[in-house]
Design an enzyme around this catalytic site. Structure first.
Site, PDB file in Angstrom:
ATOM      1  CG  ASP A 180       0.264  -1.490   3.683  1.00 52.04           C
ATOM      2  OD1 ASP A 180       0.726  -0.412   3.985  1.00 52.04           O
ATOM      3  OD2 ASP A 180      -0.207  -2.336   4.244  1.00 52.04           O
ATOM      4  CE  LYS A 229       3.104   5.112   5.943  1.00 47.62           C
ATOM      5  NZ  LYS A 229       2.366   3.961   5.963  1.00 47.62           N
ATOM      6  CD  GLU A 274      -1.506   3.513   5.087  1.00 46.84           C
ATOM      7  OE1 GLU A 274      -1.975   3.811   6.157  1.00 46.84           O
ATOM      8  OE2 GLU A 274      -0.391   3.812   5.016  1.00 46.84           O
ATOM      9  CG  ASP A 278      -5.014   1.124   9.980  1.00 49.72           C
ATOM     10  OD1 ASP A 278      -4.373  -0.137  10.633  1.00 49.72           O
ATOM     11  OD2 ASP A 278      -4.286   1.309   8.689  1.00 49.72           O
TER      12      ASP A 278
END
Lengths: 377, 220
Positions: free
Chosen positions: A8, A70, A147, A169
């Site tokens: 992850d 990211k 994800e 999330d």
């Protein structure tokens, strides 16, 4: 065939897991922590630091410390260090290499293959960049999976009947909602939405601000100018937030936090869950907009959703769970550590690809289909 | 005869039939006999064998051959899968055992770690209390003695402070919270805001520090 690891690769933190005896296991790093900060730094001597160590030296070296890379994946963004330009792939590769090494230390064998997760809204070029980062790190990326897909694999939902799942999330600094359609090993993304500047850190900050205000009212001293006091407040705020997930009230005890002419000053403030909810109500509310938008984009009503899955540490906050329950009309699905379930799902997918699972068990053919996914930034 | 033979085809007996069907001097040794001896030794192997051998010219066994081949392949495949699973499990188990031993050793060595980690904020506050005390007060002197007593006891258990002030900045044990002066070479720790600790050579908590470039700091 060697072990395939699941990664992850997060904006603030990354997690690596592997399948052992059919169960996903999170691999702790050499510092003993189960998550590794997604931070890379270049020292003056040209040494590269990754993770907690890079984070610890960030203030001394801000120009050469890279956080949240990211956010730049798949763009032309580069980081210039000592005249050399690094792409986001190259920086991400440094994080991946560290995770690969941690996994190798743990497993006692070389690791060459991985499954890496990305947000469901990632474009093809962002996915390709992630794959390239893996290759630079010496990892053959067997598959890039979403994800939310990984989270649903961790919960074993792929083995159940056809269903529609909403994944909520709320991470440290980003918020994503995804709606998935699961049907016999096929997992499709129907819609995504979110806010990539909202996360658990905002909740901590609300507590800090409250403590500073209360202390000022009581003593007239403004702690926000005192670096050491702020550091202690930050830790105390995070601790209070965590405690309030299980308790209705907590005490923030910080003796000798400051001093006045009359002598030392102590902080002794109690915070109820109700007060915490009041302080953070707008943050919780801010997650509801994207949730409704995702439902709309998918052409679904809350009643059409069979299951709601919680991902990200901040979903432990009771007010968040209550708000979701109120809108969705059902209890969210929990039970797996929300900080780790994405990596665990990636490890399960890795196990499937490496043939770790016997036939007929967990044989998933995950098909990732990012549709036209509108994201709000 | 034929009927009986067909019945037999249904199950494992096919195996024997095939042996006899193909019997030649080279292959007949499975049951230790030549074609002629076949029936004689068969009772020892399987009572139904004679029928199979006698009707060996029937079409049944010939048809069974592809099926047998298929079964054989299937078994071989299953066997290979089982062996591979076994090897994986064995490797998993060996790894598990190895790590488990290491883990037990680690738990033994650091059994007090959690307790000490929980005690660190108490130690910090103890130090703050002492720092805020009135110098020359006999009360403070007493409190200081209690603190030293506590620390001595913890040091015996393996707690040790991280060296900080005056040392080169080392992010593996120092956490910088602020920086004085501009960026420069050779950073050193100029102030410790919160002590860091090791427990038996393992970093329990990094020391929270203020840093500055060595040169600039010395000029001041």
């Amino acid at each position: 065939m060697g072990k395939v690891i699941g990664i992850d690769l997060g904006t603030t933190n990354s997690v690596v897991a592997v399948l052992e005896g059919g169960e996903p296991v999170v691999i702790p790093n050499s510092e003993g922590s189960r998550t590794t900060p997604s931070v890379v730094a270049f020292t003056k001597d040209g040494e590269r630091l990754v993770g907690q160590v890079a984070k610890r030296q960030a203030v001394t070296n801000p120009d050469r410390t890279i956080m949240s890379i990211k956010r730049h994946m798949g763009t032309d963004h580069t980081v210039a260090i000592d005249g050399k330009k690094y792409t986001p792939q190259e920086i991400s590769a440094m994080i991946l290499r560290k995770l690969k090494e941690e996994a190798e230390n743990y497993l006692g064998e070389t690791v060459t293959q991985a499954v890496i997760t990305v947000p469901a809204y990632f474009t093809d070029s962002q996915r390709q960049a992630t794959k390239d980062a893996g290759a630079i790190a010496g990892l053959e990326v067997l598959r890039i999976i979403n994800e939310p897909t990984a989270a649903s694999l961790a919960y074993g939902l792929d083995k159940e009947q056809e269903q529609t799942v909403l994944v909520y999330d709320l991470g440290g600094g980003t918020f994503d909602v995804s709606i998935l359609e699961l049907d016999k090993g096929y997992i499709g993304v129907k819609a995504t939405s979110g806010n990539n500047r909202l996360g658990g850190d905002d909740f901590d900050e609300r507590i800090m601000r409250y403590l500073i205000d209360e202390f000022k009212k009581e003593t007239g001293v403004d702690l926000s100018k005192d670096k050491m006091a702020m550091q202690r407040l930050k830790e105390a705020a995070e601790k209070a937030k965590i405690e309030l997930s299980g308790l209705m009230q907590t005490n923030i005890n910080l003796p000798f936090i400051s001093a006045s002419d009359a002598g030392p000053l102590h902080m002794d403030i109690s915070l109820t869950r109700a007060k915490f909810n009041e302080l953070t109500a707008d943050l919780v509310e801010a997650t509801m907009g994207p949730l409704h938008r995702a439902l709309e984009d998918a052409g679904l009503k809350p009643g059409d959703i069979d299951r709601v899955i919680l991902v990200g540490g901040s979903t432990r906050i009771p007010a968040v769970q209550e708000a979701i329950k109120k809108v969705m009309g059902k209890e969210p699905y929990k039970g797996i550590n929300p900080d780790e379930c994405v990596a665990m799902g990636a490890a399960i997918q890795a196990g499937v690809l490496s043939g770790e699972f016997e036939k007929g068990q967990g044989l998933v053919l995950v098909d990732v289909t990012p549709l036209s996914l509108g994201i709000e930034t | 005869m034929k009927d009986r033979q067909h019945e037999q085809e249904q199950d494992h007996q096919q195996d024997h039939q095939q042996n006899h069907q193909q019997e030649t001097p080279g292959t007949a040794d499975i049951e230790g006999g030549s074609p002629a001896e076949g029936p004689a030794c068969e009772p020892a192997v399987d009572e139904t064998e004679p029928t199979a051998a006698e009707s060996g010219d029937g079409s049944g066994p010939l048809q069974a051959e592809p099926e047998l081949e298929q079964l054989k392949q299937q078994w071989e495949q299953e066997r290979a899968e089982l062996v591979s699973r076994l090897l994986r499990l064995k490797a998993d188990f060996d790894n598990y055992k190895r790590r488990n031993e290491a883990q037990i050793e680690m738990i033994r060595a650091t059994a007090n770690q959690n307790l000490l980690t929980g005690l660190l904020p108490v130690i910090d506050n103890f130090e703050r209390a002492i720092a805020a005390g009135e110098e020359d007060s006999p009360y403070l002197a007493g409190v200081r003695m209690i603190f030293n007593q506590l620390m001595e006891c913890l040091q015996k258990e393996g707690l040790a402070p991280v060296d900080a002030v005056g040392k080169p900045f080392d992010p593996t044990v120092h956490e910088a919270v602020s920086m004085e002066g501009g960026p420069g070479e050779d950073l050193i720790v100029i102030e410790e805001l919160q002590k860091g600790y090791y427990y038996k050579d393992k970093l329990l908590r990094a020391s929270m520090v203020k840093v500055a470039p060595k040169q600039q700091h010395e000029e001041e």
